[in-house]
Design a protein around this motif. Structure first.
Motif, PDB file in Angstrom:
ATOM      1  N   VAL A   1      19.039   8.069 -39.194  1.00  0.00           N
ATOM      2  CA  VAL A   1      19.516   7.439 -37.967  1.00  0.00           C
ATOM      3  C   VAL A   1      19.795   5.965 -38.261  1.00  0.00           C
ATOM      4  N   ALA A   2      20.852   5.430 -37.650  1.00  0.00           N
ATOM      5  CA  ALA A   2      21.229   4.041 -37.879  1.00  0.00           C
ATOM      6  C   ALA A   2      20.163   3.122 -37.295  1.00  0.00           C
ATOM      7  N   ILE A   3      19.592   2.253 -38.144  1.00  0.00           N
ATOM      8  CA  ILE A   3      18.515   1.357 -37.717  1.00  0.00           C
ATOM      9  C   ILE A   3      18.935  -0.078 -37.991  1.00  0.00           C
ATOM     10  N   SER A   4      18.673  -0.923 -37.014  1.00  0.00           N
ATOM     11  CA  SER A   4      18.925  -2.364 -37.200  1.00  0.00           C
ATOM     12  C   SER A   4      17.775  -3.125 -36.568  1.00  0.00           C
ATOM     13  N   ILE A   5      17.473  -4.309 -37.164  1.00  0.00           N
ATOM     14  CA  ILE A   5      16.435  -5.185 -36.638  1.00  0.00           C
ATOM     15  C   ILE A   5      17.090  -6.528 -36.353  1.00  0.00           C
ATOM     16  N   THR A   6      16.855  -7.045 -35.147  1.00  0.00           N
ATOM     17  CA  THR A   6      17.497  -8.302 -34.746  1.00  0.00           C
ATOM     18  C   THR A   6      16.444  -9.321 -34.328  1.00  0.00           C
ATOM     19  N   ASP A   7      16.924 -10.565 -34.189  1.00  0.00           N
ATOM     20  CA  ASP A   7      16.061 -11.572 -33.580  1.00  0.00           C
ATOM     21  C   ASP A   7      16.146 -11.435 -32.071  1.00  0.00           C
ATOM     22  N   LEU A   8      15.562 -12.353 -31.350  1.00  0.00           N
ATOM     23  CA  LEU A   8      15.503 -12.248 -29.897  1.00  0.00           C
ATOM     24  C   LEU A   8      16.850 -12.485 -29.235  1.00  0.00           C
ATOM     25  N   HIS A   9      17.850 -12.939 -30.020  1.00  0.00           N
ATOM     26  CA  HIS A   9      19.200 -13.141 -29.473  1.00  0.00           C
ATOM     27  C   HIS A   9      20.149 -12.047 -29.919  1.00  0.00           C
ATOM     28  N   ALA A  10      19.580 -10.947 -30.450  1.00  0.00           N
ATOM     29  CA  ALA A  10      20.354  -9.780 -30.891  1.00  0.00           C
ATOM     30  C   ALA A  10      21.187 -10.064 -32.122  1.00  0.00           C
ATOM     31  N   ASN A  11      20.797 -11.090 -32.916  1.00  0.00           N
ATOM     32  CA  ASN A  11      21.467 -11.317 -34.186  1.00  0.00           C
ATOM     33  C   ASN A  11      20.839 -10.422 -35.241  1.00  0.00           C
ATOM     34  N   ILE A  12      21.669  -9.751 -36.015  1.00  0.00           N
ATOM     35  CA  ILE A  12      21.199  -8.722 -36.934  1.00  0.00           C
ATOM     36  C   ILE A  12      20.536  -9.365 -38.143  1.00  0.00           C
ATOM     37  N   LEU A  13      19.287  -8.916 -38.422  1.00  0.00           N
ATOM     38  CA  LEU A  13      18.534  -9.383 -39.585  1.00  0.00           C
ATOM     39  C   LEU A  13      18.423  -8.295 -40.647  1.00  0.00           C
ATOM     40  N   TYR A  14      18.561  -7.061 -40.211  1.00  0.00           N
ATOM     41  CA  TYR A  14      18.472  -5.956 -41.164  1.00  0.00           C
ATOM     42  C   TYR A  14      19.237  -4.752 -40.610  1.00  0.00           C
ATOM     43  N   SER A  15      19.840  -3.982 -41.510  1.00  0.00           N
ATOM     44  CA  SER A  15      20.488  -2.716 -41.157  1.00  0.00           C
ATOM     45  C   SER A  15      20.344  -1.771 -42.330  1.00  0.00           C
ATOM     46  N   ASN A  16      20.120  -0.483 -42.034  1.00  0.00           N
ATOM     47  CA  ASN A  16      19.886   0.476 -43.122  1.00  0.00           C
ATOM     48  C   ASN A  16      21.187   1.164 -43.525  1.00  0.00           C
ATOM     49  N   LEU A  17      21.055   2.103 -44.451  1.00  0.00           N
ATOM     50  CA  LEU A  17      22.253   2.766 -44.986  1.00  0.00           C
ATOM     51  C   LEU A  17      22.986   3.574 -43.911  1.00  0.00           C
ATOM     52  N   ALA A  18      22.221   4.251 -43.054  1.00  0.00           N
ATOM     53  CA  ALA A  18      22.854   5.055 -42.009  1.00  0.00           C
ATOM     54  C   ALA A  18      23.661   4.179 -41.055  1.00  0.00           C
ATOM     55  N   PHE A  19      23.201   2.944 -40.838  1.00  0.00           N
ATOM     56  CA  PHE A  19      23.925   2.011 -39.991  1.00  0.00           C
ATOM     57  C   PHE A  19      25.314   1.757 -40.563  1.00  0.00           C
ATOM     58  N   HIS A  20      25.366   1.570 -41.877  1.00  0.00           N
ATOM     59  CA  HIS A  20      26.654   1.317 -42.526  1.00  0.00           C
ATOM     60  C   HIS A  20      27.543   2.558 -42.489  1.00  0.00           C
ATOM     61  N   GLN A  21      26.912   3.727 -42.628  1.00  0.00           N
ATOM     62  CA  GLN A  21      27.697   4.965 -42.593  1.00  0.00           C
ATOM     63  C   GLN A  21      28.312   5.201 -41.213  1.00  0.00           C
ATOM     64  N   VAL A  22      27.570   4.848 -40.169  1.00  0.00           N
ATOM     65  CA  VAL A  22      28.063   5.076 -38.807  1.00  0.00           C
ATOM     66  C   VAL A  22      29.090   4.031 -38.408  1.00  0.00           C
ATOM     67  N   THR A  23      28.815   2.739 -38.723  1.00  0.00           N
ATOM     68  CA  THR A  23      29.676   1.660 -38.223  1.00  0.00           C
ATOM     69  C   THR A  23      30.785   1.275 -39.194  1.00  0.00           C
ATOM     70  N   GLY A  24      30.570   1.536 -40.498  1.00  0.00           N
ATOM     71  CA  GLY A  24      31.557   1.123 -41.505  1.00  0.00           C
ATOM     72  C   GLY A  24      31.326  -0.274 -42.026  1.00  0.00           C
ATOM     73  N   TYR A  25      30.372  -0.986 -41.460  1.00  0.00           N
ATOM     74  CA  TYR A  25      30.074  -2.362 -41.896  1.00  0.00           C
ATOM     75  C   TYR A  25      29.038  -2.343 -43.005  1.00  0.00           C
ATOM     76  N   GLU A  26      29.286  -3.205 -44.064  1.00  0.00           N
ATOM     77  CA  GLU A  26      28.290  -3.411 -45.105  1.00  0.00           C
ATOM     78  C   GLU A  26      27.221  -4.358 -44.567  1.00  0.00           C
ATOM     79  N   SER A  27      26.081  -4.401 -45.280  1.00  0.00           N
ATOM     80  CA  SER A  27      24.962  -5.199 -44.782  1.00  0.00           C
ATOM     81  C   SER A  27      25.296  -6.679 -44.725  1.00  0.00           C
ATOM     82  N   ASP A  28      26.032  -7.182 -45.746  1.00  0.00           N
ATOM     83  CA  ASP A  28      26.353  -8.595 -45.743  1.00  0.00           C
ATOM     84  C   ASP A  28      27.394  -8.949 -44.687  1.00  0.00           C
ATOM     85  N   GLU A  29      28.125  -7.949 -44.191  1.00  0.00           N
ATOM     86  CA  GLU A  29      29.136  -8.197 -43.162  1.00  0.00           C
ATOM     87  C   GLU A  29      28.525  -8.341 -41.770  1.00  0.00           C
ATOM     88  N   VAL A  30      27.344  -7.780 -41.566  1.00  0.00           N
ATOM     89  CA  VAL A  30      26.724  -7.842 -40.235  1.00  0.00           C
ATOM     90  C   VAL A  30      25.524  -8.752 -40.202  1.00  0.00           C
TER      91      VAL A  30
END
Length: 521
Positions: A46-75
């Protein structure tokens, strides 16, 4: 060599995972290296992401990239809104942030957009991640692409709506029953039929009637077709239905049946209302029936006239025969001339009686067939409608909802009830009768069909209730056509059907004739 963003991601992730593990189970968390937890999140389906309190992305896993098409450094460092298609209603986001501010998780569906600008439905769950002091430090988001699932669900919903529309536009009443005969599904025509029949459940009542007539009906795997059922009501409220039944086999829905592939059995009952068709047919039949009844009454009139003449002539012949016997015993010569004259008269009388008996019209032999007693009584009332209306008589017709068929001679049974109804009409049409009502009812008790015909006339004296069934006895005025044979013929017909007929001694005011006939004599 890890890049700076990757190092920061790993550091933030380690902190979040480490805190989550500590909160869930301090003892077990230290037994596994942190790398195990990181890899579990990294490779989760399942696509997993961890953000700060302003919803800025600090981490995303492989499934996140597979679903959205974005690489980790892009988000990394980008706001989650990068995924928004900007078509999700604002109220949804208000609800999301409202729950997070309360330190509660939120779940729902958003319209997202991939890197290639293609849209998809994201089933999202967002939860706050709290520090040991209870302060929220991060947000954990997990989502999956449910576009295809939604498409299938919507397609199924559309098909159900179309199917429901088609079923509801079908004039036939449709009912789907499970093996225990519980109603699972029905259309509008069936619901209308429920209202028409009142408290009676149509499917249950129809199956009860059909099974009573054919006990093994539901054992036939091919179902049944064109089974006719009728329901009686007061007045002209009589309904006829042609019924069809087909078995449908479908897989069971329970979890225990996932591997078993057990199939459930359902009965699709199709009920066609053929009342109008039957009424048109009955109108044609009634015209023919009126002619037949007129001929029947003419025949009975002739029989009654001849039998009356025979009855009247039989008395003098018997007296002459007795006189001849007495004169022969005396054996006196002076009586010889008288004896000869009497013997000639006796011979002439006997010859006349034989000639009259030969002239009595013979009734055609009638076979016994299944008879719908409610329908037969309805026909009798219709045949007598002119007399009923002319005398201002009210008929209170209370038939049983359904009666089993009676095995009997249809025309003779019709004649039986016509005579009883004629007697009731005569009784309430007499002078001085203010309330002119006739009550007719049917019911089924202990394998017997019971018909009551009651009137509001003067009634019958208790001492005459048996005598009225004797031939040639009548309480009607002299000169009345057909005197004295009607109830005698009624008794004969009832006897031939192994039934009983009597007048209720306790019925007041008026008279009540009760006919009891076994279903299978």
């Amino acid at each position: 060599m890890a890049t700076d963003p990757e190092k920061k991601i790993n550091a933030e992730t380690d902190a979040v995972v480490d805190h989550s593990v500590d909160e869930n189970n301090n003892n077990q968390s230290h037994e596994l290296p942190m790398e195990v937890f990181f890899q579990a999140v990294e490779h989760a389906p399942v696509a997993i992401s961890i953000t700060d309190l302003h919803a800025n992305i600090l981490y995303s896993n492989l499934a996140f990239h597979q679903v959205t098409g974005y690489e980790s450094d892009e988000v990394f460092g980008k706001n989650e809104s990068i995924l928004s298609n900007h078509t999700t209603p604002r109220l949804v986001y208000h609800a999301l942030w409202g729950r997070l501010r309360q330190k509660k998780r939120w779940s729902g569906v958003l319209v997202n957009r991939r890197k290639d600008q293609s849209r998809y439905l994201a089933e999202l769950m967002v939860a706050p991640v709290e520090a040991e002091n209870g302060e929220v430090k991060h947000y954990l988001g997990m989502h999956r692409d449910v576009t295809e699932v939604h498409s299938l669900q919507q397609r199924l919903s559309n098909q159900n709506k179309l199917l429901e529309l088609v079923l509801n536009q079908t004039p036939a009443a449709l009912a789907l029953l499970d093996e225990d005969r519980n109603l699972v599904l029905s259309n509008k025509s069936y619901q209308t039929l429920c209202q028409q029949l009142g408290a009676v459940e149509p499917a249950e009542a129809i199956l009860d009637i059909l099974i009573a007539e054919q006990p093994d009906l539901l054992n036939n795997e091919d179902g049944f077709a064109n089974k006719e059922v009728s329901f009686e009501g007061s007045g002209d409220d009589q309904s006829y239905f042609s019924c069809f039944g087909n078995w449908i086999y479908a897989g069971m829905e329970g979890a225990e049946n996932f591997f078993d592939q057990t199939t459930g059995k359902h009965l699709l009952l199709v009920i066609n209302d053929i009342t109008r068709l039957r009424h048109r047919q009955q109108e044609t039949q009634m015209n023919a029936l009126r002619v037949l009844m007129a001929e029947e009454e003419l025949l009975e009139g002739l029989q009654e006239a001849f039998n009356g003449a025979i009855h009247q002539l039989q008395g003098p012949v018997n007296l002459i025969d007795a006189a001849v016997t007495m004169l022969k015993r005396r054996e006196e010569d002076k009586d010889s001339a008288l004896l000869k004259a009497l013997e000639e008269a006796r011979y002439a009388g006997i010859s006349a009686l034989e000639d009259l008996r030969d002239l009595v019209p013979a009734r055609p032999v009638e076979k016994k067939i299944p008879v719908n007693l409610n329908q037969l009584l309805r026909e009798v009332i219709s045949i007598s409608s002119n007399r009923i209306l002319a005398n201002g008589i009210v008929i209170d017709w209370q038939p049983a909802m359904h009666l089993p068929s009676l095995i009997g001679q249809e025309q003779r049974l019709r004649s039986l009830f016509k005579k009883l109804l004629d007697n009731a009409i005569d009784a309430v049409s007499a002078r001085g009768i203010k309330v002119r009502e006739i009550f007719i009812s049917t019911r089924w008790e202990n394998q017997n069909l019971i018909v009551d015909i009651a009137d509001t006339g003067e009634g019958i004296a208790p001492e005459l209730m048996i005598k009225v069934f004797e031939p040639f006895y009548s309480s009607k005025p002299k000169g009345k056509i057909g005197r004295g044979m009607g109830l005698s013929q009624v008794q004969d017909i009832v006897n031939d059907h192994l039934g009983t007929v009597h007048f209720d001694r306790d019925y007041r005011p008026g008279a009540l004739a009760r006919v009891t006939l076994p279903v299978s004599p």
